[in-house]
Design a protein around this motif. Structure first.
Motif: not given
Length: 209
Positions: A17-18, A21-24, A95-100, A137-138
């Motif tokens: 999952v994470f 999103v790390i670069p974000l 944005v980060i919260l919703c994507i996660i 997912m990737w």
């Protein structure tokens, strides 16, 4: 499943999952559409804080950013994310919260789907399922859509479509009717949000669905 395997399973799920999103979370600047998207979300957040309602049009005296036209694209998207930005204190955090959250839901749903499909292979079905979910997912599309053009509305719409289709497939495996209804309700809610997020994805993805 043993305790060690459960812990490994949770860690693997968190990585799946994470990782995208790390670069974000580390970097703040991407393609211009990303900044524009954050600007509109923050606009809705500030507007809500002042007027306790959401705007029908976006007005700005700045000649470089903003629009002065009726808002039809992302009608629900900007309202919901703007409200979340108001609560968490910023558009980037929202944005980060919703994507996660959406990636977590996708992981949970599709991990169960592929696990049920692969149970016949034996005790390693869970890890095989996680591998397939990670590939999904990737995918090149998902990563490039997140970072290359910064189209948050389209990307969020695709994630919602994943959830819609996943809920329907997973409901076919449920024996108890109450679980099916819960999945159908989640599917319907996400379909509604999809329609208010990215109309083109709704049209094309809805046909596929």
């Amino acid at each position: 499943m043993s305790r060690k395997r459960k812990i490994l399973s949770y860690i693997t799920g968190a990585v799946i999952v994470f990782f995208p999103v790390i670069p974000l979370m580390i970097y703040k600047y991407f393609y211009i559409d990303y900044a524009n998207n954050l600007w509109v979300i923050q606009y809705f957040s500030r507007y809500f804080g002042i007027h306790h309602s959401f705007p029908y049009i976006i007005n700005s005296d700045n000649k470089l950013v903003g629009m002065t036209n009726p808002l039809y694209y992302g009608y629900l998207y900007y309202q919901i994310w703007g409200l979340i930005a108001f609560v968490v204190g910023g558009a980037r955090r929202a944005v980060i919260l919703c994507i996660i959250i959406m990636l977590t839901v996708i992981y949970i749903i599709y991990n169960q789907i592929f696990y049920r499909i692969l149970k016949a292979v034996g005790k390693n079905a869970d890890m095989y399922a996680k591998g397939i979910v990670a590939l999904m997912m990737w995918s090149t599309y998902s990563i490039s859509k997140m970072y290359d053009d910064g189209a948050r509305g389209e990307y969020s719409g695709v994630l919602l479509l994943y959830i819609v289709i996943g809920c329907w497939i997973l409901s076919l495996y449920q024996q108890r009717y109450v679980y099916r209804v819960a999945l159908w309700m989640t599917m319907s809610l996400c379909m509604l949000l999809l329609g208010g997020t990215h109309p083109i994805t709704t049209e094309i993805g809805g046909s596929v669905f």
